[in-house]
Design a protein around this motif. Structure first.
Motif, PDB file in Angstrom:
ATOM      1  N   CYS A   1      -1.966 -35.180  16.390  1.00 53.40           N
ATOM      2  CA  CYS A   1      -0.990 -34.874  15.339  1.00 53.40           C
ATOM      3  C   CYS A   1      -0.571 -33.411  15.411  1.00 53.40           C
ATOM      4  CB  CYS A   1      -1.550 -35.199  13.960  1.00 53.40           C
ATOM      5  SG  CYS A   1      -1.732 -36.973  13.656  1.00 53.40           S
ATOM      6  N   TYR A   2       0.644 -33.155  14.962  1.00 50.27           N
ATOM      7  CA  TYR A   2       1.206 -31.805  15.009  1.00 50.27           C
ATOM      8  C   TYR A   2       2.401 -31.782  14.074  1.00 50.27           C
ATOM      9  CZ  TYR A   2       4.567 -34.127  18.067  1.00 50.27           C
ATOM     10  OH  TYR A   2       5.517 -34.981  18.572  1.00 50.27           O
ATOM     11  N   TRP A   3       2.866 -30.567  13.738  1.00 49.61           N
ATOM     12  CA  TRP A   3       4.098 -30.473  12.960  1.00 49.61           C
ATOM     13  C   TRP A   3       5.176 -29.834  13.818  1.00 49.61           C
ATOM     14  CZ3 TRP A   3      -0.545 -29.174  10.416  1.00 49.61           C
ATOM     15  CH2 TRP A   3      -1.036 -27.894  10.670  1.00 49.61           C
ATOM     16  N   GLU A   4       6.406 -30.246  13.549  1.00 48.60           N
ATOM     17  CA  GLU A   4       7.533 -29.835  14.386  1.00 48.60           C
ATOM     18  C   GLU A   4       8.796 -29.896  13.553  1.00 48.60           C
ATOM     19  OE1 GLU A   4       8.474 -30.757  18.994  1.00 48.60           O
ATOM     20  OE2 GLU A   4       8.514 -32.506  17.676  1.00 48.60           O
ATOM     21  N   ARG A   5       9.738 -29.022  13.868  1.00 50.00           N
ATOM     22  CA  ARG A   5      11.018 -29.030  13.169  1.00 50.00           C
ATOM     23  C   ARG A   5      12.052 -29.764  14.018  1.00 50.00           C
ATOM     24  NH1 ARG A   5      12.125 -23.778  11.269  1.00 50.00           N
ATOM     25  NH2 ARG A   5       9.914 -23.324  11.540  1.00 50.00           N
TER      26      ARG A   5
ATOM     27  N   ASP B   1       6.119 -29.879   0.362  1.00 50.31           N
ATOM     28  CA  ASP B   1       7.183 -30.257   1.292  1.00 50.31           C
ATOM     29  C   ASP B   1       7.356 -29.102   2.273  1.00 50.31           C
ATOM     30  OD1 ASP B   1       9.457 -30.844   2.694  1.00 50.31           O
ATOM     31  OD2 ASP B   1      10.714 -31.232   0.947  1.00 50.31           O
ATOM     32  N   PRO B   2       6.897 -29.245   3.515  1.00 55.18           N
ATOM     33  CA  PRO B   2       6.980 -28.133   4.480  1.00 55.18           C
ATOM     34  C   PRO B   2       8.303 -28.060   5.224  1.00 55.18           C
ATOM     35  CG  PRO B   2       5.824 -29.947   5.470  1.00 55.18           C
ATOM     36  CD  PRO B   2       6.204 -30.405   4.086  1.00 55.18           C
ATOM     37  N   SER B   3       9.343 -28.666   4.687  1.00 50.75           N
ATOM     38  CA  SER B   3      10.653 -28.668   5.336  1.00 50.75           C
ATOM     39  C   SER B   3      11.013 -27.256   5.822  1.00 50.75           C
ATOM     40  CB  SER B   3      11.705 -29.158   4.341  1.00 50.75           C
ATOM     41  OG  SER B   3      12.964 -29.173   4.948  1.00 50.75           O
ATOM     42  N   PRO B   4      11.558 -27.146   7.041  1.00 50.82           N
ATOM     43  CA  PRO B   4      12.076 -28.200   7.931  1.00 50.82           C
ATOM     44  C   PRO B   4      11.029 -28.837   8.852  1.00 50.82           C
ATOM     45  CG  PRO B   4      12.532 -26.075   8.887  1.00 50.82           C
ATOM     46  CD  PRO B   4      11.857 -25.791   7.562  1.00 50.82           C
ATOM     47  N   LEU B   5       9.751 -28.552   8.633  1.00 54.06           N
ATOM     48  CA  LEU B   5       8.713 -29.133   9.476  1.00 54.06           C
ATOM     49  C   LEU B   5       8.370 -30.550   9.015  1.00 54.06           C
ATOM     50  CD1 LEU B   5       6.276 -26.073   9.681  1.00 54.06           C
ATOM     51  CD2 LEU B   5       7.998 -26.760  11.361  1.00 54.06           C
TER      52      LEU B   5
ATOM     53  N   PRO C   1      -9.630 -22.256  16.598  1.00 47.40           N
ATOM     54  CA  PRO C   1     -11.035 -22.214  16.181  1.00 47.40           C
ATOM     55  C   PRO C   1     -11.293 -22.626  14.750  1.00 47.40           C
ATOM     56  CG  PRO C   1     -10.506 -20.284  17.506  1.00 47.40           C
ATOM     57  CD  PRO C   1      -9.216 -21.003  17.262  1.00 47.40           C
ATOM     58  N   ALA C   2     -10.441 -22.260  13.810  1.00 47.08           N
ATOM     59  CA  ALA C   2     -10.742 -22.482  12.400  1.00 47.08           C
ATOM     60  C   ALA C   2     -10.206 -23.808  11.867  1.00 47.08           C
ATOM     61  CB  ALA C   2     -10.190 -21.339  11.548  1.00 47.08           C
ATOM     62  N   THR C   3      -9.435 -24.540  12.649  1.00 50.33           N
ATOM     63  CA  THR C   3      -8.854 -25.789  12.150  1.00 50.33           C
ATOM     64  C   THR C   3      -9.058 -26.974  13.082  1.00 50.33           C
ATOM     65  OG1 THR C   3      -6.693 -25.406  13.178  1.00 50.33           O
ATOM     66  CG2 THR C   3      -7.045 -24.481  10.959  1.00 50.33           C
ATOM     67  N   GLY C   4      -9.267 -26.746  14.365  1.00 50.01           N
ATOM     68  CA  GLY C   4      -9.357 -27.832  15.324  1.00 50.01           C
ATOM     69  C   GLY C   4      -8.024 -28.320  15.843  1.00 50.01           C
ATOM     70  N   TYR C   5      -6.906 -27.801  15.313  1.00 48.79           N
ATOM     71  CA  TYR C   5      -5.591 -28.221  15.811  1.00 48.79           C
ATOM     72  C   TYR C   5      -5.423 -27.763  17.252  1.00 48.79           C
ATOM     73  CZ  TYR C   5      -3.903 -29.825  11.288  1.00 48.79           C
ATOM     74  OH  TYR C   5      -3.725 -30.531  10.125  1.00 48.79           O
ATOM     75  N   THR C   6      -4.921 -28.650  18.098  1.00 48.43           N
ATOM     76  CA  THR C   6      -4.844 -28.384  19.528  1.00 48.43           C
ATOM     77  C   THR C   6      -3.472 -28.686  20.114  1.00 48.43           C
ATOM     78  OG1 THR C   6      -7.192 -28.958  19.734  1.00 48.43           O
ATOM     79  CG2 THR C   6      -5.921 -28.912  21.769  1.00 48.43           C
ATOM     80  N   PHE C   7      -2.826 -29.758  19.671  1.00 52.56           N
ATOM     81  CA  PHE C   7      -1.658 -30.286  20.367  1.00 52.56           C
ATOM     82  C   PHE C   7      -0.514 -29.278  20.443  1.00 52.56           C
ATOM     83  CE2 PHE C   7       2.027 -32.994  21.096  1.00 52.56           C
ATOM     84  CZ  PHE C   7       1.558 -33.839  22.094  1.00 52.56           C
ATOM     85  N   ALA C   8      -0.236 -28.561  19.351  1.00 52.08           N
ATOM     86  CA  ALA C   8       0.878 -27.601  19.376  1.00 52.08           C
ATOM     87  C   ALA C   8       0.608 -26.468  20.347  1.00 52.08           C
ATOM     88  CB  ALA C   8       1.122 -27.049  17.968  1.00 52.08           C
ATOM     89  N   ALA C   9      -0.634 -25.983  20.396  1.00 52.05           N
ATOM     90  CA  ALA C   9      -0.968 -24.910  21.337  1.00 52.05           C
ATOM     91  C   ALA C   9      -0.860 -25.394  22.778  1.00 52.05           C
ATOM     92  CB  ALA C   9      -2.370 -24.386  21.057  1.00 52.05           C
TER      93      ALA C   9
ATOM     94  N   PHE D   1       1.402 -20.365   9.867  1.00 54.17           N
ATOM     95  CA  PHE D   1       0.200 -19.548   9.973  1.00 54.17           C
ATOM     96  C   PHE D   1      -0.899 -20.309  10.725  1.00 54.17           C
ATOM     97  CE2 PHE D   1      -3.982 -18.569   8.034  1.00 54.17           C
ATOM     98  CZ  PHE D   1      -4.123 -17.256   8.459  1.00 54.17           C
ATOM     99  N   LEU D   2      -1.077 -21.584  10.400  1.00 55.43           N
ATOM    100  CA  LEU D   2      -2.087 -22.380  11.085  1.00 55.43           C
ATOM    101  C   LEU D   2      -1.753 -22.575  12.557  1.00 55.43           C
ATOM    102  CD1 LEU D   2      -2.788 -25.104   8.363  1.00 55.43           C
ATOM    103  CD2 LEU D   2      -4.120 -23.052   8.882  1.00 55.43           C
ATOM    104  N   ASP D   3      -0.479 -22.464  12.911  1.00 54.57           N
ATOM    105  CA  ASP D   3      -0.056 -22.543  14.309  1.00 54.57           C
ATOM    106  C   ASP D   3      -0.030 -21.173  14.986  1.00 54.57           C
ATOM    107  OD1 ASP D   3       0.184 -25.106  15.144  1.00 54.57           O
ATOM    108  OD2 ASP D   3       2.333 -25.290  14.787  1.00 54.57           O
TER     109      ASP D   3
END
Length: 407
Positions: free
Chosen positions: A56-60, A89-93, A288-296, A360-362
């Motif tokens: 999962c990831y966020w994208e505009r 609502d994180p629009s436009p993401l 490191p602090a969130t585990g999010y990987t796909f966007a990076a 920020f998380l990205d």
């Protein structure tokens, strides 16, 4: 493509080892340049093939992988431990979900249409530099040996052990893809963190719900702590979360996924030799602090492809120094218990504009924006941790079987 063990092997400009998110992403980006010949070494069918995973990831706006996106959400929700929810609502993401099988089909189809690009189903045994590049020795499904030679090799295989670190937690999880007997979910809202679950004595825990239809969703239990649970313990936690907190009633579990992702301030080498590079989690792409990987992984793969197109071979750092420094502080503060994890994350979603917080998380915020976010955290405990960190030694970490984050 199998060869006898004494065959000369295959030669490409680039060999990518591993058919997970990072290997597939780099192969996809390289085919867009139209320049290098590419071989993607992916695990053969059978016991060595990883189970299907979720990324999962966020994208505009529209993205490159839209045709493989299983679902997306325009609103996100966090439930505090006190039961109060905040919906943003994180629009436009938009928050998007990819299933690994769909992503693999998309990339493999593109490779099949690209001259000089192909997929080899084999097990990569060794990767080493040579006088004029690098080589990968593989075992084919029928047991024969094949040697692949390339000018560069990009290796995404999990590390046998993690580098020395001052702090290491694990993000470990198990999720159910469930179907309910009546409509129970709002497909427009994804629950990123639900802290109404019982909290462990060390670290934090939360539920995670990604609705796929009014009667279908991925329901997950996640912990940030030092030690993973047993499957039976995850099942117990998921049963409690789905029945007693979400009130789903009778559910049918159609499939499950489980994994462990390192949350560490270790320094990951992105180059192991003149022609051998690490990518993905092995190259430090996991935040490191969130585990999010796909966007990076997408940033990294775009940069590698652009560099090769321009005659430069490099794997840039997937996260900036400021982001890694802030993550190191947060990890230590969580590990020591100086901050309350559920209160910390819930507070950020309540006090920081959603689009800015997700950037920020990205790692996509300016120093001024980061300063403003920092002022909305527990300043005293964070400053104490900032002072302490430079004096902490980096210690070797035990070997850990890791998975790929669903985030």
């Amino acid at each position: 493509m199998s060869r006898r063990s004494d065959a000369p092997g295959e030669t490409s400009d680039v060999v990518i080892v591993g058919g997970g998110a990072s290997g597939l992403s780099l192969a996809y980006r390289l085919t867009a340049t139209g320049s290098p010949t590419v071989t993607l070494v992916a695990a053969p069918d059978g016991s060595l093939l990883p189970p299907e995973r979720t990324w999962c990831y966020w994208e505009r706006g529209t993205g490159d992988f839209d045709e493989a996106v299983a679902a997306s959400w325009s609103r996100l929700r966090v439930h505090g431990a006190d039961g109060r929810a905040v919906t943003v609502d994180p629009s436009p993401l938009r928050y998007r979900m990819l299933r690994s099988a769909d992503f693999e089909r998309l990339v493999h189809s593109r490779l099949a249409r690209t001259p000089g690009a192909h997929v080899l189903r084999a097990t990569a045994d060794t990767v080493r530099d040579t006088a004029d590049g690098a080589e990968v020795r593989c075992t084919t499904p029928d047991g024969r040996t094949l040697t692949l030679r390339a000018r560069q090799v990009f290796d995404s295989r999990p590390l046998p052990s993690l580098p020395p670190a001052r702090t290491q937690l694990m993000q470990h999880f198990r999720g159910w893809f469930v179907r309910t007997d009546t409509d129970r979910f709002d497909p427009a809202i994804a629950d990123l963190m639900d802290f109404r679950v019982p909290q462990p004595s060390h670290g934090l825990a939360f539920g995670y719900v990604l609705p796929l239809a009014p009667d279908r969703a991925l329901v997950e239990y996640t912990e940030f702590s030092r030690t993973p649970l047993t499957t039976a313990e995850y099942e117990k936690a998921l049963t409690h979360y789905s029945r007693d907190i979400l009130g789903l009633g009778a559910v049918t579990v159609e499939s499950a996924e489980q994994g462990v992702i390192p949350m560490t301030d270790a320094r990951f080498a992105r180059r192991t030799g003149p022609a051998v590079f690490r990518i993905g989690t092995a190259g430090g792409a996991t935040r490191p602090a969130t585990g999010y990987t796909f966007a990076a992984v997408q940033r990294q793969s775009r940069a590698v492809a652009a560099g090769l197109r321009n005659g430069r071979v490099t794997v840039p750092a997937p996260h900036g120094r400021r982001a890694l420094a802030m993550d190191a502080v947060l990890l230590r503060a969580l590990d020591t218990g100086r901050i309350d994890g559920p209160g910390f994350f819930t507070g950020l979603f309540r006090r920081v504009p959603a689009e800015r917080l997700l950037r920020f998380l990205d790692g996509d915020t300016s120093p001024r924006e980061e300063w403003g976010i920092g002022l909305r955290t527990p300043i005293g405990p964070m400053l104490r941790t900032v002072v302490e960190l430079p004096f902490l030694p980096r210690r070797p970490q035990p070997a850990t079987r890791t998975g790929e984050s669903p985030r």
